[in-house]
Design a protein around this motif. Structure first.
Motif, PDB file in Angstrom:
ATOM      1  N   THR A 198      52.365   7.357  18.777  1.00 60.25           N
ATOM      2  CA  THR A 198      53.617   6.757  19.266  1.00 60.25           C
ATOM      3  C   THR A 198      54.392   7.263  17.930  1.00 60.25           C
ATOM      4  O   THR A 198      55.725   7.562  18.123  1.00 60.25           O
ATOM      5  CB  THR A 198      53.748   5.083  19.049  1.00 60.25           C
ATOM      6  N   PHE A 199      54.130   7.025  16.676  1.00 59.63           N
ATOM      7  CA  PHE A 199      54.856   7.408  15.477  1.00 59.63           C
ATOM      8  C   PHE A 199      54.896   8.878  15.482  1.00 59.63           C
ATOM      9  O   PHE A 199      56.198   9.260  15.072  1.00 59.63           O
ATOM     10  CB  PHE A 199      54.028   7.092  14.213  1.00 59.63           C
ATOM     11  N   LEU A 200      53.994   9.655  16.137  1.00 58.00           N
ATOM     12  CA  LEU A 200      54.206  11.238  16.136  1.00 58.00           C
ATOM     13  C   LEU A 200      55.129  11.533  16.968  1.00 58.00           C
ATOM     14  O   LEU A 200      56.203  12.329  16.823  1.00 58.00           O
ATOM     15  CB  LEU A 200      52.859  11.742  16.547  1.00 58.00           C
ATOM     16  N   ASN A 201      55.464  10.983  17.890  1.00 58.33           N
ATOM     17  CA  ASN A 201      56.152  11.296  19.279  1.00 58.33           C
ATOM     18  C   ASN A 201      57.454  10.462  19.058  1.00 58.33           C
ATOM     19  O   ASN A 201      58.552  11.161  19.664  1.00 58.33           O
ATOM     20  CB  ASN A 201      55.787  10.909  20.499  1.00 58.33           C
ATOM     21  N   GLU A 202      57.635   9.448  18.132  1.00 59.60           N
ATOM     22  CA  GLU A 202      59.071   8.862  17.924  1.00 59.60           C
ATOM     23  C   GLU A 202      59.451   9.400  16.713  1.00 59.60           C
ATOM     24  O   GLU A 202      60.362   8.762  16.332  1.00 59.60           O
ATOM     25  CB  GLU A 202      58.939   7.303  18.157  1.00 59.60           C
ATOM     26  N   GLY A 203      58.916  10.355  16.150  1.00 51.81           N
ATOM     27  CA  GLY A 203      59.248  10.640  14.538  1.00 51.81           C
ATOM     28  C   GLY A 203      60.202  11.793  14.392  1.00 51.81           C
ATOM     29  O   GLY A 203      60.499  12.231  13.241  1.00 51.81           O
ATOM     30  N   LYS A 204      61.132  12.008  15.492  1.00 53.42           N
ATOM     31  CA  LYS A 204      61.958  13.165  15.618  1.00 53.42           C
ATOM     32  C   LYS A 204      63.248  12.665  14.387  1.00 53.42           C
ATOM     33  O   LYS A 204      63.590  13.636  13.775  1.00 53.42           O
ATOM     34  CB  LYS A 204      62.712  13.358  16.737  1.00 53.42           C
ATOM     35  N   ASP A 205      63.385  11.432  14.272  1.00 52.32           N
ATOM     36  CA  ASP A 205      64.364  10.905  13.335  1.00 52.32           C
ATOM     37  C   ASP A 205      63.847  10.766  12.024  1.00 52.32           C
ATOM     38  O   ASP A 205      64.477  10.225  11.183  1.00 52.32           O
ATOM     39  CB  ASP A 205      65.195   9.851  13.779  1.00 52.32           C
ATOM     40  N   ARG A 206      62.615  11.265  11.745  1.00 50.74           N
ATOM     41  CA  ARG A 206      62.066  10.713  10.579  1.00 50.74           C
ATOM     42  C   ARG A 206      61.519  12.114   9.759  1.00 50.74           C
ATOM     43  O   ARG A 206      60.528  12.047   9.129  1.00 50.74           O
ATOM     44  CB  ARG A 206      60.568   9.841  10.743  1.00 50.74           C
ATOM     45  N   ALA A 207      62.428  12.859   9.585  1.00 54.46           N
ATOM     46  CA  ALA A 207      62.045  14.341   9.214  1.00 54.46           C
ATOM     47  C   ALA A 207      61.459  14.094   7.653  1.00 54.46           C
ATOM     48  O   ALA A 207      60.732  14.721   7.121  1.00 54.46           O
ATOM     49  CB  ALA A 207      63.094  15.194   9.271  1.00 54.46           C
ATOM     50  N   ARG A 208      62.235  13.133   6.960  1.00 59.01           N
ATOM     51  CA  ARG A 208      61.837  12.934   5.661  1.00 59.01           C
ATOM     52  C   ARG A 208      60.319  12.505   5.547  1.00 59.01           C
ATOM     53  O   ARG A 208      59.760  12.446   4.404  1.00 59.01           O
ATOM     54  CB  ARG A 208      62.817  11.860   4.865  1.00 59.01           C
TER      55      ARG A 208
END
Length: 381
Positions: free
Chosen positions: A55-65
């Motif tokens: 879930t984190f990997l797939n919802e991580g688009k806004d988490r570039a940092r």
């Protein structure tokens, strides 16, 4: 046990690195720094692959940092070395690293009614230790540690209030599941829902967390445990854990909450949502009877919003969430390990696949295709 000869040195080892969101992990050589004050460096022996990693990997688009990152938070291993000020652990100890610490000092730890220790608040999703940095690097770049754990690495470093020592004879490739999935579902029924003897329960979603919730409902003495999943292949496994009734929404042309209401003369006493989907969460709430029905949200999502009518609450329903099944982590997990060793709690039945670290992406494929309950990654010796 003797020092492994690596104390105070940087350890080079293998890890599965997520370089960006929605992309396969790659096996890399990483460098793991020695532990700092009140930190422990652990040789990971085995780790479960949890849906929250995906879930984190797939919802991580806004988490570039937060990338690159090493995922994994369901591990078990052996202490390699400890940093200054660490008194509770020694090299050679069998331990389970914990994404939820228990410092024993903050206001939340001092309360008996919550397990939500404040110490890692804000750090876990950023993947950094409490000094704002990571202990792992790759190709000259800092690599973040998911949930402050990063168990998809042969070695990791974690704070000493996020580690618990377990009995010497516990099989690490089984008890690693108590670091997240099984403890979460099991405790959601026992600690968060507080399922009562003789009650009727509904569990939505039959992954490892949902099956553990079924096991918790049974342990609490529920007389009827209805499981809901669109994958009927999981029903036989649910029966092993104590399910009594099986409902596939695909078999019905009416809302699932209506189906359950008709099955139970108005709704279940307790429902547990173990999917992480807001539509299912709403169905789980509406499946509860009015006046006293309790719904516990166990599934994880950050990108969806839940919309419910206030009338559900005015009519007496309760909606609540849980993290790590309400267990105070450091003190509770050794007891759950002991329960497993004494055959009071099932673990082996959750493990459907065992793979080496090199096949980590295959573990995610097995999960998304519904072919696995839990895949355990065993590190090379």
């Amino acid at each position: 046990m003797e020092d492994m000869g690596t104390k105070g040195q940087v350890i080079r080892c293998k890890a599965a690195v997520a370089w960006e969101a929605e992309k396969p992990l790659t096996i890399e050589e990483v460098e793991v720094a020695p532990p700092k004050a009140h930190e422990v460096r652990i040789k990971i022996v085995a780790t479960g692959v949890c849906h929250s990693d995906l879930t984190f990997l797939n919802e991580g688009k806004d988490r570039a940092r937060t990338f690159p990152m090493i995922l994994g938070h369901e591990g078990a291993g052996i202490v390699e070395s400890v940093g200054p000020g660490v008194t509770k652990f020694s090299p050679g100890d069998k331990v389970i690293p914990l994404f939820l610490p228990q410092c024993g000092e903050c206001a939340r730890c001092l309360r008996p009614d919550t397990n939500m220790c404040n110490k890692n608040r804000g750090f876990g999703m950023q993947g950094v230790m409490r000094d704002g940095t990571s202990r792992i690097s790759c190709k000259g770049k800092e690599v973040r540690q998911f949930m402050c754990v990063a168990s998809f690495s042969e070695y990791t470093v974690i704070t000493d209030d996020s580690v618990t020592k377990i009995q010497e004879d516990a099989p690490l490739e089984k008890v690693c599941l108590l670091a997240c999935g099984v403890s979460t579902g099991y405790g959601a029924a026992l600690n968060s829902a507080k399922v009562q003897p003789g009650s009727t329960c509904a569990v939505f979603g039959l992954g490892a967390v949902g099956l553990a919730a079924v096991m918790g409902c049974k342990a609490a003495g529920a007389s009827r445990i209805i499981v809901v999943d669109v994958n009927k292949d999981k029903f036989p496994k649910a029966k092993v854990f104590g399910a009594t009734d099986f409902v596939n929404p695909k078999d019905h042309d009416k809302p699932i909450e209506q189906v359950l209401a008709e099955m139970t003369n108005g709704g279940v006493d307790f429902s547990l949502e173990c999917v992480g989907n807001v539509g299912v969460m709403r169905s789980a709430l509406e499946s509860c009877c009015t006046a006293w029905g309790t719904c516990v949200i166990v599934g994880y999502t950050e990108t969806q919003e839940l919309s419910v009518s206030p009338m559900h609450f005015l009519l007496g329903r309760t909606l609540k969430g849980t993290s790590f099944g309400g267990w105070k982590s450091v003190e509770s997990i050794p007891r759950l390990v002991s329960d497993y060793m004494n055959k009071k709690l099932l673990l082996d039945e959750f493990v459907t696949h065992t793979l080496p670290l090199e096949k980590i992406n295959e573990a995610f494929d097995l999960m998304t295709s519904g072919k696995s309950i839990r895949t355990v990654i065993k590190m090379a010796d």
